[in-house]
Design an enzyme around this catalytic site. Structure first.
Site, mmCIF file in Angstrom:
data_model
loop_
_atom_site.group_PDB
_atom_site.id
_atom_site.type_symbol
_atom_site.label_atom_id
_atom_site.label_comp_id
_atom_site.label_asym_id
_atom_site.label_seq_id
_atom_site.Cartn_x
_atom_site.Cartn_y
_atom_site.Cartn_z
ATOM 1 N N GLU A 47 0.811 -1.215 0.000
ATOM 2 C CA GLU A 47 0.000 0.000 0.000
ATOM 3 C C GLU A 47 0.847 1.268 0.000
ATOM 4 O OE1 GLU A 47 -0.629 -2.596 2.031
ATOM 5 O OE2 GLU A 47 -2.545 -3.313 1.252
ATOM 6 N N HIS A 52 -11.623 -4.481 8.975
ATOM 7 C CA HIS A 52 -12.336 -4.193 7.731
ATOM 8 C C HIS A 52 -13.546 -3.284 7.953
ATOM 9 C CE1 HIS A 52 -9.938 -7.561 6.340
ATOM 10 N NE2 HIS A 52 -10.397 -7.432 5.123
#
Lengths: 358, 327
Positions: B60, B129
């Site tokens: 990322e 999440h």
């Protein structure tokens, strides 16, 4: 058991510390004395500038400044191998590269003098400004290289990191991306042996830092970073490969930080003076001068004249820096967005009123 | 005109910009042939090629850093963070670089990038999440933070985000990705950033919210209407910079304000809205204290408890009734 991969790291040196050509495959620049003299002059200018900047800091006329003392060959050599349309993503002490590319000395001083206008510099508009957070610039360069690749341009990006910064994820993710996307990129680890107070041996268990590039699938090489001829040759080859679609290269340039980390540092707290004195014997400027003199390309008289010229140029740059008008308070706001949002417009108005009433 | 979901509107906006602007590229993990884990980029690699819709290594920080680098060289990269829980390695490049380039180079370079991320709870997802950390980005100078709450706003706001010459964090409330369908014309018409949307007009109380919480807020509004209470509902949409004027205007009319956010209460966007009401003329409009209905200041629980964590219709109605009890 079978060996599925093996590797080696080559070390390139063309000019011995005594200023003699070594090996039998000298690159073309070794005999291009006009170019070498030009680069030598820039190395000396960079060093004169550096001493002046430190003096300005010591007398309260400059903020914290990161010296480039001892790095002149690797910095100028990188710059000389690059083309204008290539992109440079530096850390914060590669003045020799930037001067070659058109950044003005007064602009470096402006930056360290606490003025953003220094980063709106006279070098290529596509070059990145100084990058303090360590190794983030390596990924920006990878992004620039990706742009060239997607657009089919014959351009390359060059980015720099120190021996300490090569421990960071950003560097490792950049070399990984460079291999995975086959990017036109050259990543130069300027291994000057010290990351502020932490020595090279504490950064990595690897025998070399260059070999990190092997793990990413990149040609990786060590070069004597105090040898301008070797740096230029290695960079020239890596850049040509990058521009012609051959992908990225990792270059580990071995040099030594002869200065403190910055003017806010005192290296005598952690580094033996004998080590510094020993490293001075390998420094890049006297090495190249010996080479030029032994080839009757340089004289003591030229040296004296050069030092005078450099001092005059640096004095002029300092004058330009010191006489730069202060920025307007509204500059804080006016470059935040293409279009100033309403809340910032209100804050801008307030700041202006406070300025005018103060 | 076909009716589409919010996530399909995202895809439509991405396709529109890929079609009309050669500088636009998409990059992220699994965004290519797979079309993204939420299908937001479904079919785009096949249609526009793998040079425009780029599968990256699983890194990322690299995605964010390269996105910054590409943007400074004239591309308009749209990066996907697969989940907001994986966006944190990108934060250094947002706060240290994307938000600063124009300013620190005095306009020489700028960063026209978008980082999209599905965010928020309520879909029974694994750990990491489900969080809502939009306030973190709203605190960063130089960055816009945009959150759509319907298919048409997702389409129009994402077009505006991609075309905007400055960095935009575009957070997609994944709980309502497929909640309802709306007719959205693929006409390339963008919606204004930096502006709230009034979803319902009312006169008794102003409900301010954004993202997936628009669902519970609108449901609460329907129930309140049954009790004879008329609530105005404002979708903030762009949480940074905040359009307070629309909120001031509404509160001037209703005299009461309840802010509904899924994120933890402490230092959230709701706190900023309440603070603005308190240190402006907005204060004199208020007939009752501003209430915040928010996630608790706990770690976001795993999904057996997530519904207890997130503001419910009942909690919103309770807060509204409390403000109405103050005469």
């Amino acid at each position: 058991m079978t060996t599925v991969a093996s590797f080696s790291i080559d070390y390139v040196q063309h000019l011995s510390p005594e200023g003699q050509l070594v090996g039998d495959k000298a690159p073309p620049i070794a005999t291009d004395f006009e170019q070498l003299k030009k680069l030598y002059e820039l190395m000396v200018l960079t060093r004169v500038f550096d001493a002046k900047a430190i003096a300005l800091q010591r007398t309260g006329k400059l903020g914290t400044y990161a010296s480039s003392l001892g790095h002149e060959a690797v910095h100028v050599g990188m710059g000389a191998a690059m083309k204008y349309e290539d992109v440079f993503a530096p850390m914060y002490r590669e003045y020799g590269t930037q001067f070659y590319r058109g950044v003005k000395m007064s602009e470096v001083l402006l930056y360290w003098g606490g003025d953003e206008r220094g980063s709106n510099f006279s070098g290529p508009k596509h070059d990145f400004p100084w990058c303090v957070p360590i190794a983030t610039q390596n990924l920006h360069a990878a992004g620039a290289a990706m742009t060239f690749k997607l657009r089919g341009q014959e351009r390359a990006a060059v980015t720099v990191i120190g021996d300490g910064g090569s421990s960071k994820g950003d560097f490792l993710e950049a070399i990984n991306a460079a291999g995975a996307f086959k990017l036109p990129l050259v990543l130069v680890i300027v291994n000057n042996q010290w990351a502020i107070s932490v020595p090279r041996k504490k950064q990595s268990g690897g025998q070399t830092l260059a070999q990190k590039g092997i793990a990413a699938g990149l040609p990786s090489i060590q070069v004597d970073g105090n040898d301008l001829i070797a740096v230029h040759a290695v960079m020239d080859e890596a850049l040509k490969r990058a521009r012609s679609g051959g992908g990225a290269t990792v270059v580990e340039a071995i040099t030594y930080r002869l200065s403190d980390h910055t003017t806010a540092d005192d290296a005598s707290r952690y580094r033996p003076q004998e080590e510094v004195e020993n490293a001075r014997r390998f420094e890049p400027i006297s090495r190249l001068r010996k080479y030029l003199m032994s080839n009757n390309q340089w004289s003591a008289q030229q040296e004296n004249q050069l030092l005078k010229d450099c001092a005059a140029k640096v004095d002029a740059a300092v004058e330009e820096y010191l006489s730069t008008p202060k920025p307007a308070v509204t500059d804080m706001f006016d470059y935040m967005f293409a279009e100033l949002p309403h809340d910032l417009a209100e804050q801008r108005q307030y700041a202006l009123e406070m300025e005018n009433n103060g | 005109m076909a009716k589409i979901t919010l996530v399909e509107a995202v895809t439509m906006a991405l396709a529109h910009e890929l079609e009309h602007d050669p500088d636009v590229v998409i990059l992220g993990e699994d965004v290519g042939i797979n079309g993204g884990v939420f299908r937001a980029t479904a079919g785009l690699a096949q249609r526009f090629g793998e040079d425009r819709v780029i599968d990256t290594p699983l890194a990322e920080t690299m995605i964010a850093g390269m996105t910054v680098g590409m943007a400074t060289q004239g591309m308009k990269p749209v990066a996907e963070a697969q989940f907001m829980g994986f966006i944190y390695p990108m934060v250094d490049h947002v706060i240290s670089h994307a938000g600063r380039f124009r300013n620190r180079t005095r306009g020489r370079m700028h960063c026209p990038l978008v980082i999209r991320a599905p965010y928020g709870g309520g879909i029974h997802a694994p750990e990491h999440h489900s969080e809502s950390t939009e306030a973190m980005f709203a605190h960063m100078p130089g960055v816009r933070v945009v959150i759509p709450s319907s298919p048409s706003r997702a389409y129009g706001l994402l077009l505006a985000a991609i075309r905007n010459p400055d960095p935009v964090i575009f957070l997609e409330p994944k709980r309502i990705y497929r909640l309802h369908k709306e007719e959205v014309e693929d006409d390339g018409e963008e919606l204004p950033l930096d502006m709230c949307f009034v979803l319902r007009e009312g006169k008794d109380v102003t409900l301010v919210t954004w993202g997936a919480m628009t669902k519970e807020t609108l449901e609460a509004t329907d129930k309140l209407a049954e009790q004879g209470i008329s609530a105005e509902v404002i979708d903030v949409a762009t949480i940074s910079p905040l359009d307070m004027d629309t909120i001031y205007e509404s509160v001037a009319k209703t005299g009461r304000c309840v802010i509904v956010q899924e994120a933890p209460k402490n230092c959230g966007v709701g706190a900023e809205i309440a603070a603005n009401l308190a240190d402006s003329q907005g204060l004199y409009s208020l007939q009752a204290p501003v209430k915040r209905v928010a996630g608790y200041d706990t770690v976001m629980p795993l999904f057996r408890l997530e519904k207890k964590y997130m503001p419910s219709v009942d909690r919103i109605i309770k807060a509204v009734n409390e403000t109405l009890e103050v005469s």
